[in-house]
Design an enzyme around this catalytic site. Structure first.
Site, short mmCIF file in Angstrom:
data_model
loop_
_atom_site.label_atom_id
_atom_site.label_comp_id
_atom_site.label_asym_id
_atom_site.label_seq_id
_atom_site.Cartn_x
_atom_site.Cartn_y
_atom_site.Cartn_z
N GLN A 51 0.81 -1.22 0.00
CA GLN A 51 0.00 0.00 0.00
C GLN A 51 0.84 1.27 0.00
OE1 GLN A 51 -2.65 -1.31 3.47
NE2 GLN A 51 -4.02 -0.13 2.15
N GLU A 76 -4.71 -7.29 6.17
CA GLU A 76 -3.33 -6.95 5.77
C GLU A 76 -2.63 -8.14 5.12
OE1 GLU A 76 -2.99 -3.94 5.63
OE2 GLU A 76 -4.58 -3.48 7.03
ZN LIG Z 1 -6.46 -2.44 2.81
#
Ligand SMILES: [Zn+2]
Length: 155
Positions: free
Chosen positions: A49, A130
Site C-alpha cells: 500500500q 493486511e
Molecule cells: Zn487495505
C-alpha cells in the site's frame, strides 16, 4: 511521509516477497508505515500500500498497541463472521467480507524473532485484511465479477 498507493496500481496486485533477513531497513520501513497508518487514520497498513513489495504489515485497531508483522502467516482459523470493511487503497468503497473470527498467526517481529499471536474479532479481521494485501488481494477481490463491475464503475 510514505504515500498511499491506490487501486488499480499494479503493486497492490502482486504477491509480496518474503523477507529473508530482518535488518535495519525493515525496521525503518515498519516505523515509517506506522506513521503513514496514523496519518491516514487507518487501523492497518501493508507494505504494497506504500509501493513496497515486501512482506511487512502494521496494525493498530485503536488501542495504541502497534503490531509489526514480518512474513505473517495464518496457522489456525476458527469461526466465521461477515463485516463491512474499507481500505485506504480503495477509497469510498465498502465491502462485506467473510473472515475467520479467531486466528492464530506466526510472524517475525522487528528483531527477527519468531512470534505467535492469537487474535479475535476486529484485530483478527484487521490482520487478515493486511495478510490479503501481502498476497495481492484487495477487498474488491471478495466481490463477484458483476458486483465488482458496478461497485467500481465511475460515479
Ligand atoms: Zn487495505
Amino acid at each position: 511521509m510514505l504515500e498511499i498507493v491506490k487501486h488499480p496500481d499494479r503493486t497492490l496486485k502482486k504477491r509480496c516477497a518474503a523477507i529473508t533477513m530482518v535488518g535495519e531497513e525493515e525496521k525503518e520501513i515498519l516505523c515509517r508505515m506506522v506513521k503513514a497508518m496514523y496519518a491516514n487514520r487507518g487501523i492497518g497498513l501493508a507494505a504494497p500500500q506504500v509501493g513496497i513489495d515486501k512482506s511487512l504489515a502494521v496494525v493498530d485497531i485503536g488501542d495504541n498497541k502497534v503490531i509489526k508483522l514480518i512474513n505473517p502467516a495464518v496457522v489456525e482459523r476458527k469461526g466465521e463472521e461477515v463485516m463491512e470493511e474499507g481500505c485506504l487503497s480503495v477509497p469510498d468503497v465498502f465491502v462485506k467480507v467473510k473472515r475467520a473470527k479467531q486466528i492464530k498467526i506466526e510472524f517475525l517481529d522487528e528483531n527477527g524473532k519468531k512470534t505467535a499471536l492469537e487474535a479475535s474479532d476486529l484485530l483478527a479481521r484487521a490482520i487478515l485484511h493486511e495478510i490479503d494485501h501481502l498476497n495481492g488481494k484487495l477487498i474488491i477481490d471478495h466481490l463477484n465479477p458483476i458486483e465488482r463491475f458496478f461497485r467500481l464503475k465511475k460515479k
